[in-house]
Write a protein that holds these residues in place. Structure first.
Motif, mmCIF file in Angstrom:
data_model
loop_
_atom_site.group_PDB
_atom_site.id
_atom_site.type_symbol
_atom_site.label_atom_id
_atom_site.label_comp_id
_atom_site.label_asym_id
_atom_site.label_seq_id
_atom_site.Cartn_x
_atom_site.Cartn_y
_atom_site.Cartn_z
ATOM 1 N N TRP A 112 0.811 -1.213 0.000
ATOM 2 C CA TRP A 112 0.000 0.000 0.000
ATOM 3 C C TRP A 112 0.847 1.266 0.000
ATOM 4 C CZ3 TRP A 112 -5.115 0.857 -0.571
ATOM 5 C CH2 TRP A 112 -5.947 -0.262 -0.544
ATOM 6 N N ARG A 113 1.803 1.321 0.906
ATOM 7 C CA ARG A 113 2.601 2.544 1.057
ATOM 8 C C ARG A 113 3.336 2.879 -0.239
ATOM 9 N NH1 ARG A 113 7.801 2.964 4.627
ATOM 10 N NH2 ARG A 113 8.398 5.071 4.110
ATOM 11 N N TRP A 114 4.026 1.888 -0.805
ATOM 12 C CA TRP A 114 4.772 2.102 -2.038
ATOM 13 C C TRP A 114 3.827 2.555 -3.149
ATOM 14 C CZ3 TRP A 114 4.697 0.633 -7.055
ATOM 15 C CH2 TRP A 114 5.843 0.872 -7.806
ATOM 16 N N PHE A 115 2.699 1.848 -3.309
ATOM 17 C CA PHE A 115 1.767 2.164 -4.386
ATOM 18 C C PHE A 115 1.163 3.552 -4.224
ATOM 19 C CE2 PHE A 115 -2.410 2.276 -6.357
ATOM 20 C CZ PHE A 115 -2.066 1.974 -7.666
ATOM 21 N N LEU A 116 0.772 3.920 -3.024
ATOM 22 C CA LEU A 116 0.172 5.235 -2.808
ATOM 23 C C LEU A 116 1.155 6.358 -3.102
ATOM 24 C CD1 LEU A 116 -1.927 4.612 0.419
ATOM 25 C CD2 LEU A 116 -2.761 4.858 -1.928
ATOM 26 N N ILE A 117 2.380 6.212 -2.635
ATOM 27 C CA ILE A 117 3.386 7.243 -2.900
ATOM 28 C C ILE A 117 3.651 7.348 -4.400
ATOM 29 C CG2 ILE A 117 5.812 7.883 -2.587
ATOM 30 C CD1 ILE A 117 5.593 6.589 0.227
ATOM 31 N N TYR A 118 3.882 6.218 -5.039
ATOM 32 C CA TYR A 118 4.171 6.178 -6.479
ATOM 33 C C TYR A 118 3.034 6.796 -7.290
ATOM 34 C CZ TYR A 118 4.206 3.928 -11.105
ATOM 35 O OH TYR A 118 4.145 3.682 -12.445
ATOM 36 N N SER A 119 1.829 6.314 -7.072
ATOM 37 C CA SER A 119 0.715 6.765 -7.913
ATOM 38 C C SER A 119 0.332 8.215 -7.637
ATOM 39 C CB SER A 119 -0.488 5.841 -7.745
ATOM 40 O OG SER A 119 -0.937 5.826 -6.419
ATOM 41 N N PHE A 120 0.278 8.609 -6.377
ATOM 42 C CA PHE A 120 -0.170 9.969 -6.096
ATOM 43 C C PHE A 120 0.861 11.020 -6.524
ATOM 44 C CE2 PHE A 120 -3.467 7.838 -3.700
ATOM 45 C CZ PHE A 120 -4.561 8.642 -3.982
ATOM 46 N N ILE A 121 2.135 10.716 -6.452
ATOM 47 C CA ILE A 121 3.135 11.670 -6.956
ATOM 48 C C ILE A 121 2.963 11.868 -8.450
ATOM 49 C CG2 ILE A 121 5.599 11.974 -7.476
ATOM 50 C CD1 ILE A 121 6.227 10.729 -4.761
ATOM 51 N N LEU A 122 2.884 10.774 -9.191
ATOM 52 C CA LEU A 122 2.780 10.882 -10.652
ATOM 53 C C LEU A 122 1.438 11.461 -11.095
ATOM 54 C CD1 LEU A 122 4.657 7.668 -11.775
ATOM 55 C CD2 LEU A 122 5.361 10.043 -12.098
ATOM 56 N N ILE A 123 0.362 11.070 -10.442
ATOM 57 C CA ILE A 123 -0.950 11.624 -10.794
ATOM 58 C C ILE A 123 -0.977 13.123 -10.499
ATOM 59 C CG2 ILE A 123 -3.406 11.599 -10.231
ATOM 60 C CD1 ILE A 123 -3.053 8.574 -9.633
ATOM 61 N N PHE A 124 -0.451 13.515 -9.348
ATOM 62 C CA PHE A 124 -0.422 14.940 -8.992
ATOM 63 C C PHE A 124 0.377 15.747 -10.014
ATOM 64 C CE2 PHE A 124 1.634 18.546 -6.902
ATOM 65 C CZ PHE A 124 0.526 19.244 -6.454
ATOM 66 N N LEU A 125 1.549 15.264 -10.389
ATOM 67 C CA LEU A 125 2.377 16.003 -11.356
ATOM 68 C C LEU A 125 1.722 16.044 -12.732
ATOM 69 C CD1 LEU A 125 5.894 14.775 -10.229
ATOM 70 C CD2 LEU A 125 4.880 17.048 -9.893
ATOM 71 N N HIS A 126 1.060 14.974 -13.132
ATOM 72 C CA HIS A 126 0.319 14.989 -14.403
ATOM 73 C C HIS A 126 -0.791 16.031 -14.352
ATOM 74 C CE1 HIS A 126 -3.192 13.895 -16.831
ATOM 75 N NE2 HIS A 126 -2.296 13.600 -17.754
ATOM 76 N N HIS A 127 -1.581 16.004 -13.287
ATOM 77 C CA HIS A 127 -2.705 16.929 -13.175
ATOM 78 C C HIS A 127 -2.233 18.377 -13.068
ATOM 79 C CE1 HIS A 127 -5.076 13.453 -13.072
ATOM 80 N NE2 HIS A 127 -5.861 13.704 -12.031
ATOM 81 N N LEU A 128 -1.155 18.599 -12.344
ATOM 82 C CA LEU A 128 -0.600 19.946 -12.243
ATOM 83 C C LEU A 128 -0.224 20.462 -13.631
ATOM 84 C CD1 LEU A 128 0.209 21.922 -9.894
ATOM 85 C CD2 LEU A 128 2.522 21.042 -10.166
ATOM 86 N N THR A 129 0.463 19.639 -14.394
ATOM 87 C CA THR A 129 0.837 20.013 -15.754
ATOM 88 C C THR A 129 -0.396 20.221 -16.616
ATOM 89 O OG1 THR A 129 2.840 18.671 -15.544
ATOM 90 C CG2 THR A 129 2.179 19.289 -17.768
ATOM 91 N N PHE A 130 -1.317 19.285 -16.574
ATOM 92 C CA PHE A 130 -2.508 19.355 -17.424
ATOM 93 C C PHE A 130 -3.333 20.607 -17.157
ATOM 94 C CE2 PHE A 130 -6.993 18.626 -18.211
ATOM 95 C CZ PHE A 130 -6.968 18.258 -19.540
#
Length: 174
Positions: A112-130
């Motif tokens: 859980w910890r690894w997946f949450l950190i990985y996915s939320f960092i990348l999703i956040f940066l994608h959304h910020l850019t978008f």
């Protein structure tokens, strides 16, 4: 990557793009939260994916959505940015023993910890850019940041549900 895994990833791309275009496009929370489910294709690819191939897949994925949404390259730019950052985030989150050669991103295998950190960092940066590309600047920064945060949480929660429903609890031996 063998042909069976290639067909599986291709099918996943088609299904996620169809869901994005036909279902998720009209599913909006409080005029602020948008779910970009198609990002699951890029995030769930095998860990050892060559970076150039990942960038090409990111462009194809984003460009396909730009065609359907008539967004002029915003999706392509944001997904290529996500594809560019993915290897660096994976490197940053590498477990002590390293990744197994056949590992894909999987909540059950990585935890859980690894997946949450990985996915939320990348999703956040994608959304910020978008959203900042969509806005074409930094005006209305408060509202845009609230869209980024709510959309990140919405997309992340949907991806967790997808992982829990459709991904195997054991390592793939293929």
């Amino acid at each position: 990557m063998n042909s069976l895994r290639f067909i599986g990833h291709s099918l996943r791309l088609v299904v996620l793009l169809a869901m994005q275009v036909f279902v998720m496009h009209s599913l909006v929370l409080f005029d602020t939260g948008f779910c970009f489910i198609y990002l699951a294709f890029l995030l769930f690819l095998p860990i050892q994916m060559p970076p150039v191939f990942l960038l090409v897949l990111g462009f194809i994925t984003g460009f396909t959505l730009d065609i359907f949404y008539d967004t002029g390259g915003i999706h392509a730019a944001a997904t290529v940015f996500l594809a560019y950052l993915r290897p660096y985030i994976l490197l940053l989150l590498t477990p002590r023993d390293g990744y197994d050669q056949n590992d894909s991103v999987n909540l059950h295998v990585m935890g859980w910890r690894w997946f949450l950190i990985y996915s939320f960092i990348l999703i956040f940066l994608h959304h910020l850019t978008f959203f900042f590309l969509e806005l074409a600047g930094f005006k209305l920064i408060g509202f845009t940041l609230s869209k980024v945060i709510v959309s990140t949480l919405f997309t992340g929660m949907v991806m967790i549900i997808i992982q829990l429903l459709f991904f195997s609890r054991r390592r793939s031996s293929r």
